[in-house]
Motif scaffolding. Structure first.
Motif, PDB file in Angstrom:
ATOM      1  N   PRO A  29       0.823  -1.164   0.090  1.00 25.01           N
ATOM      2  CA  PRO A  29      -0.072  -0.110  -0.035  1.00 25.01           C
ATOM      3  C   PRO A  29       0.808   1.504   0.227  1.00 25.01           C
ATOM      4  O   PRO A  29       0.443   2.750  -0.659  1.00 25.01           O
ATOM      5  CB  PRO A  29      -0.791  -0.125   1.332  1.00 25.01           C
ATOM      6  N   GLN A  30       2.000   1.247   0.748  1.00 26.05           N
ATOM      7  CA  GLN A  30       2.638   2.483   0.729  1.00 26.05           C
ATOM      8  C   GLN A  30       3.537   2.781  -0.641  1.00 26.05           C
ATOM      9  O   GLN A  30       3.745   3.736  -1.034  1.00 26.05           O
ATOM     10  CB  GLN A  30       3.723   2.324   2.010  1.00 26.05           C
ATOM     11  N   ARG A  33       0.980   4.243  -2.770  1.00 24.14           N
ATOM     12  CA  ARG A  33       0.873   5.447  -2.579  1.00 24.14           C
ATOM     13  C   ARG A  33       1.854   6.604  -2.966  1.00 24.14           C
ATOM     14  O   ARG A  33       1.687   7.279  -3.949  1.00 24.14           O
ATOM     15  CB  ARG A  33       0.809   5.670  -1.034  1.00 24.14           C
ATOM     16  N   LEU A  36       1.790   6.836  -7.034  1.00 16.99           N
ATOM     17  CA  LEU A  36       0.380   7.692  -7.212  1.00 16.99           C
ATOM     18  C   LEU A  36       0.906   9.298  -7.198  1.00 16.99           C
ATOM     19  O   LEU A  36       0.529  10.042  -7.923  1.00 16.99           O
ATOM     20  CB  LEU A  36      -0.779   7.266  -6.412  1.00 16.99           C
ATOM     21  N   ILE A  37       1.771   9.465  -6.035  1.00 15.92           N
ATOM     22  CA  ILE A  37       2.167  10.990  -6.041  1.00 15.92           C
ATOM     23  C   ILE A  37       3.072  11.155  -6.967  1.00 15.92           C
ATOM     24  O   ILE A  37       2.940  12.501  -7.447  1.00 15.92           O
ATOM     25  CB  ILE A  37       2.761  10.825  -4.628  1.00 15.92           C
ATOM     26  N   ARG A  40       0.964  11.692 -10.314  1.00 15.51           N
ATOM     27  CA  ARG A  40       0.292  12.911 -10.360  1.00 15.51           C
ATOM     28  C   ARG A  40       1.179  13.905 -10.812  1.00 15.51           C
ATOM     29  O   ARG A  40       0.625  14.717 -11.537  1.00 15.51           O
ATOM     30  CB  ARG A  40      -0.314  13.299  -8.790  1.00 15.51           C
ATOM     31  N   PRO A  50      -6.366  19.150 -14.193  1.00 15.20           N
ATOM     32  CA  PRO A  50      -6.617  18.511 -12.872  1.00 15.20           C
ATOM     33  C   PRO A  50      -7.395  17.581 -12.599  1.00 15.20           C
ATOM     34  O   PRO A  50      -7.358  16.475 -12.083  1.00 15.20           O
ATOM     35  CB  PRO A  50      -6.859  19.846 -12.119  1.00 15.20           C
ATOM     36  N   GLY A  54      -6.924  13.762 -11.722  1.00 12.58           N
ATOM     37  CA  GLY A  54      -7.625  13.098 -10.723  1.00 12.58           C
ATOM     38  C   GLY A  54      -8.235  11.893 -11.225  1.00 12.58           C
ATOM     39  O   GLY A  54      -8.319  10.831 -10.377  1.00 12.58           O
ATOM     40  N   THR A  55      -8.866  11.792 -12.352  1.00  8.30           N
ATOM     41  CA  THR A  55      -9.405  10.681 -12.973  1.00  8.30           C
ATOM     42  C   THR A  55      -8.382   9.507 -12.988  1.00  8.30           C
ATOM     43  O   THR A  55      -8.577   8.195 -12.785  1.00  8.30           O
ATOM     44  CB  THR A  55     -10.131  10.763 -14.346  1.00  8.30           C
ATOM     45  N   GLU A  57      -5.327   9.170 -11.546  1.00  9.67           N
ATOM     46  CA  GLU A  57      -5.084   8.590 -10.102  1.00  9.67           C
ATOM     47  C   GLU A  57      -6.139   7.771  -9.699  1.00  9.67           C
ATOM     48  O   GLU A  57      -5.643   6.597  -9.045  1.00  9.67           O
ATOM     49  CB  GLU A  57      -4.764   9.980  -9.386  1.00  9.67           C
ATOM     50  N   MET A  58      -7.197   7.922  -9.675  1.00  9.81           N
ATOM     51  CA  MET A  58      -8.339   6.939  -9.241  1.00  9.81           C
ATOM     52  C   MET A  58      -8.276   5.760  -9.822  1.00  9.81           C
ATOM     53  O   MET A  58      -8.258   4.550  -9.042  1.00  9.81           O
ATOM     54  CB  MET A  58      -9.976   7.709  -9.599  1.00  9.81           C
ATOM     55  N   ALA A  61      -4.830   4.017  -9.003  1.00  9.38           N
ATOM     56  CA  ALA A  61      -4.926   3.337  -7.681  1.00  9.38           C
ATOM     57  C   ALA A  61      -5.822   2.090  -7.473  1.00  9.38           C
ATOM     58  O   ALA A  61      -5.186   1.266  -7.000  1.00  9.38           O
ATOM     59  CB  ALA A  61      -5.605   4.340  -6.796  1.00  9.38           C
ATOM     60  N   GLU A  62      -6.706   2.024  -8.060  1.00  6.93           N
ATOM     61  CA  GLU A  62      -7.669   0.930  -7.866  1.00  6.93           C
ATOM     62  C   GLU A  62      -6.848  -0.569  -8.577  1.00  6.93           C
ATOM     63  O   GLU A  62      -6.758  -1.342  -8.202  1.00  6.93           O
ATOM     64  CB  GLU A  62      -9.036   0.896  -8.551  1.00  6.93           C
TER      65      GLU A  62
END
Lengths: 162, 114
Positions: A29-30, A33, A36-37, A40, A50, A54-55, A57-58, A61-62
């Motif tokens: 998980p880390q 994260r 993703l940072i 972005r 932006p 966001g889309t 990244e979402m 992430a999944e």
């Protein structure tokens, strides 16, 4: 047109490509994260709006969380690989995710049907949102198991990307 | 996972100080919410104004945080940033939680718990 340019055109369906990103992600998980940072930042630098960042990244992430939680299911030291290509001219974000974890059960992707929400509070879902989000926000989603690896390909339409 | 909190009138306002509620902190978030809400009254407002990313694990933890409040209490959300609002909209979880534009709007709202 050289080989690399040909591949780029193929990935983007003929539209212009810019902002390729390839990264190896520690399957925790880390690790997700941190990836993703970084993504972005890279996608913002590639000129995405932006909302589109966001889309993306979402979805990413999944996809990565699923690999960590299910394909690797707690294996330590595993890695997954993500390759992204920003395709201008309506192409959106082309993504290839690769991992060496367990295959999808049944060899197919989960349907990701929306939950029923007209239930009592105690029966509200606390998980299972991931595939519904992925299926809602992507197109051309394909899964392939080959050579002991999972390969997931998809496109994230990015309406604000010109 | 840092959660700031403040009692305003009869409302407990909980403000996550982290920018992300994701798989890396979901369990911790749920546990901290349980500790904080143990002595709260009927109304708890989760101020998400500083949170710019919630994934499906984080969303599940927010749902769990509401469910563990028990009968008569409902978790209300305030000040959702655009990306966070989108996750709630796409999963239709925006139909489950009372959502306020701001903490001030939440404090001014009379919410029934029917």
């Amino acid at each position: 047109m050289d080989d690399a340019a040909l591949r780029a055109a193929a990935d983007c369906g003929g539209a212009g490509a810019a902002g390729d990103v390839s990264l190896a992600v520690t399957a925790t998980p880390q690790g997700v994260r941190e990836a993703l940072i970084r993504l972005r930042r890279d996608l913002t630098a590639a000129g995405l709006a932006p909302d589109d960042v966001g889309t993306a990244e979402m979805v990413l992430a999944e996809v990565m969380n699923n690999i960590v939680e299910h394909a690797y299911a707690g294996c330590s030291g595993a890695q997954l690989e993500l390759r992204l290509r920003v395709c201008r001219g309506g192409g959106g974000l082309s993504v290839h995710a690769r991992d060496t974890g367990a295959a999808m059960p049944g060899g197919t992707l989960p349907e990701g049907a929306p939950h029923r929400l007209d239930v009592g509070m105690e029966d509200l879902p606390e998980g299972g949102f991931g595939w519904a989000l992925i299926r809602t926000l992507t197109e051309d989603l394909t899964y392939r198991r080959a050579g002991g690896e999972n390969h997931l390909n998809f496109r994230v339409p990015l309406p604000e990307l010109i | 996972m840092n959660l700031d909190h403040e009692v305003k009138g009869d409302v407990l306002v909980i403000t996550p100080a982290d920018r992300r509620i994701d798989a890396a902190v979901a369990i911790q978030f749920k546990d901290r919410m349980r500790e904080m809400s143990a002595t709260a009254g009927d109304r708890i407002v989760l101020d998400l104004g500083q949170v710019d990313f919630v994934d499906s694990s984080g969303l599940g933890a927010i749902v769990a945080a509401m469910k563990q409040l028990g009968q008569g209490s409902r978790l209300e959300l305030a000040a959702l940033t655009p990306n966070v609002a989108k996750v709630f909209r796409l999963t239709r979880m925006d139909t489950v939680f009372p959502i306020h534009d701001s903490v001030d709007a939440a404090l001014g709202a009379a919410v029934s718990h029917g």
